[in-house]
Design a protein around this motif. Structure first.
Motif, PDB file in Angstrom:
ATOM      1  N   SER A 238      -4.955  -8.800  22.230  1.00 17.06           N
ATOM      2  CA  SER A 238      -3.623  -8.658  21.660  1.00 17.06           C
ATOM      3  C   SER A 238      -2.526  -9.117  22.627  1.00 17.06           C
ATOM      4  N   ASN A 239      -1.542  -9.823  22.062  1.00 21.35           N
ATOM      5  CA  ASN A 239      -0.391 -10.284  22.832  1.00 21.35           C
ATOM      6  C   ASN A 239       0.900  -9.719  22.246  1.00 21.35           C
ATOM      7  N   LYS A 240       0.800  -8.540  21.637  1.00 17.10           N
ATOM      8  CA  LYS A 240       1.928  -7.938  20.924  1.00 17.10           C
ATOM      9  C   LYS A 240       3.163  -7.798  21.797  1.00 17.10           C
ATOM     10  N   ALA A 245       1.125 -13.745  28.223  1.00 14.93           N
ATOM     11  CA  ALA A 245       1.912 -14.938  28.565  1.00 14.93           C
ATOM     12  C   ALA A 245       1.558 -16.116  27.678  1.00 14.93           C
ATOM     13  N   SER A 246       1.431 -15.852  26.383  1.00 20.18           N
ATOM     14  CA  SER A 246       1.058 -16.874  25.403  1.00 20.18           C
ATOM     15  C   SER A 246       1.987 -16.788  24.194  1.00 20.18           C
ATOM     16  N   GLN A 247       2.015 -17.856  23.416  1.00 19.93           N
ATOM     17  CA  GLN A 247       2.788 -17.848  22.172  1.00 19.93           C
ATOM     18  C   GLN A 247       1.999 -17.241  21.022  1.00 19.93           C
ATOM     19  N   ALA A 248       0.687 -17.127  21.196  1.00 17.02           N
ATOM     20  CA  ALA A 248      -0.171 -16.594  20.138  1.00 17.02           C
ATOM     21  C   ALA A 248      -0.044 -15.081  20.053  1.00 17.02           C
ATOM     22  N   ALA A 249      -0.188 -14.559  18.834  1.00 16.01           N
ATOM     23  CA  ALA A 249      -0.143 -13.109  18.653  1.00 16.01           C
ATOM     24  C   ALA A 249      -1.430 -12.447  19.127  1.00 16.01           C
ATOM     25  N   ILE A 257      -4.048 -18.224  32.307  1.00 12.90           N
ATOM     26  CA  ILE A 257      -2.598 -18.200  32.524  1.00 12.90           C
ATOM     27  C   ILE A 257      -2.296 -19.149  33.670  1.00 12.90           C
ATOM     28  N   GLU A 258      -1.447 -20.147  33.403  1.00 10.02           N
ATOM     29  CA  GLU A 258      -1.186 -21.164  34.424  1.00 10.02           C
ATOM     30  C   GLU A 258       0.280 -21.275  34.797  1.00 10.02           C
ATOM     31  N   ALA A 259       1.136 -21.486  33.811  1.00 10.86           N
ATOM     32  CA  ALA A 259       2.520 -21.884  34.066  1.00 10.86           C
ATOM     33  C   ALA A 259       3.268 -20.946  35.003  1.00 10.86           C
TER      34      ALA A 259
END
Length: 287
Positions: A238-240, A245-249, A257-259
């Motif tokens: 979950s990325n709630k 650090a992603s645009q995906a939910a 994680i890179e940027a």
């Protein structure tokens, strides 16, 4: 855990343990169930050794001493303290079933506990309603720590989330079990097939990490993470709250994680319930 000496005063030879905050189940180990607003020092319950690790779950706490003894307290309705009963425990109490078995690490989930011994064996106790004990055909709860027999290789790191758990082996392979992430995955990724490790009630290899070697695993309530020997951080679940650090939910498979790390090697990572903290070689960053 001894402090660095900063004067001519003697350095303490044993660690002091302080507790504060919510205490509805006696999880602070202070002998009562009243919330505590300021830090209170606990009595010297582990005279035989200093404190090596401290961790907590939904309503229970665990301490590992330098000598490898395990002390537990708090909520125990599913046997998550591993004491052979389901009564609440208001003081840190030794887990007698593990006496003589040196403990390296403990991970507390919401209502279960995962235990790693110094010889690399993993045990579990507490609720198994979502397969979080890694014993698929076992009872719905276990009040005494039992070995997860399907983890046959030596384990070096464990983690526990709300209703899922992870382990990293000496060869760098990551296993996950418990179905706690499955419902969110189905809801947020409609029409996509969930990988087996999100629905397994026994240790299942986390796919997508085949070209990396894990040295540490972490878990939040609904996310997982793996740190590699190359200093790379992979996350999934979950990325709630933006913790991945992603645009995906929701990330069905591990994603590096890179940027935000600007190509710096990550030295250490910690996971909270819905956030991650990482330390690079040069500075601290939060994801």
């Amino acid at each position: 855990m001894e402090p660095e000496p900063h004067s001519s005063e003697a350095v303490p030879t044993a660690a002091a343990l302080f507790a504060w905050g919510a205490n509805s189940y006696g999880q602070l180990g202070l002998g009562h169930k009243e919330d505590v607003l300021s830090a209170q020092q606990l009595s010297d319950f582990c005279k035989s050794g200093c404190i090596k690790r401290i961790t907590g779950g939904g309503g229970h706490s665990a301490v590992v001493t330098d000598e490898g003894s395990l002390f537990v307290c708090g909520l125990n309705k599913d046997g998550q303290l591993g004491l052979g009963h389901t009564e609440e425990v208001l003081y840190f109490t030794p887990c007698k079933s593990l006496l003589g078995c040196a403990i390296q690490q403990v991970a507390c989930g919401w209502d279960f506990t995962i235990i790693l011994t110094e010889n690399g064996q993993v045990l579990s106790c507490g609720s198994n309603s979502f397969g979080q004990l890694g014993v698929p055909h076992g009872p719905r709860r276990c009040v005494i720590p039992q070995a997860i027999e399907l983890l046959r290789e030596k384990v070096v790191s464990i983690a526990a989330g709300l209703r899922h758990a992870l382990a990293a082996t000496a060869s760098g392979t990551v296993f996950q079990w418990g179905t706690g992430l499955a419902s969110s995955g189905r809801r947020l990724c409609p029409g996509q097939t969930l990988p087996l490790f999100l629905t397994a009630k026994e240790p299942s290899t986390v796919t997508g990490l085949e070209n990396s070697q894990a040295v540490c695993v972490l878990a939040g309530s609904d996310h997982s993470a793996s740190l590699t020997d190359a200093g790379e951080l992979y996350v999934w679940g979950s990325n709630k709250h933006g913790q991945l650090a992603s645009q995906a939910a929701f990330l069905l498979l591990p994603q590096r994680i890179e940027a935000c790390f600007q190509n710096e090697k990550i030295a250490a990572v910690w996971s909270g319930w819905t956030h991650l903290v990482a330390q690079t070689d040069l500075l601290w960053l939060r994801a």
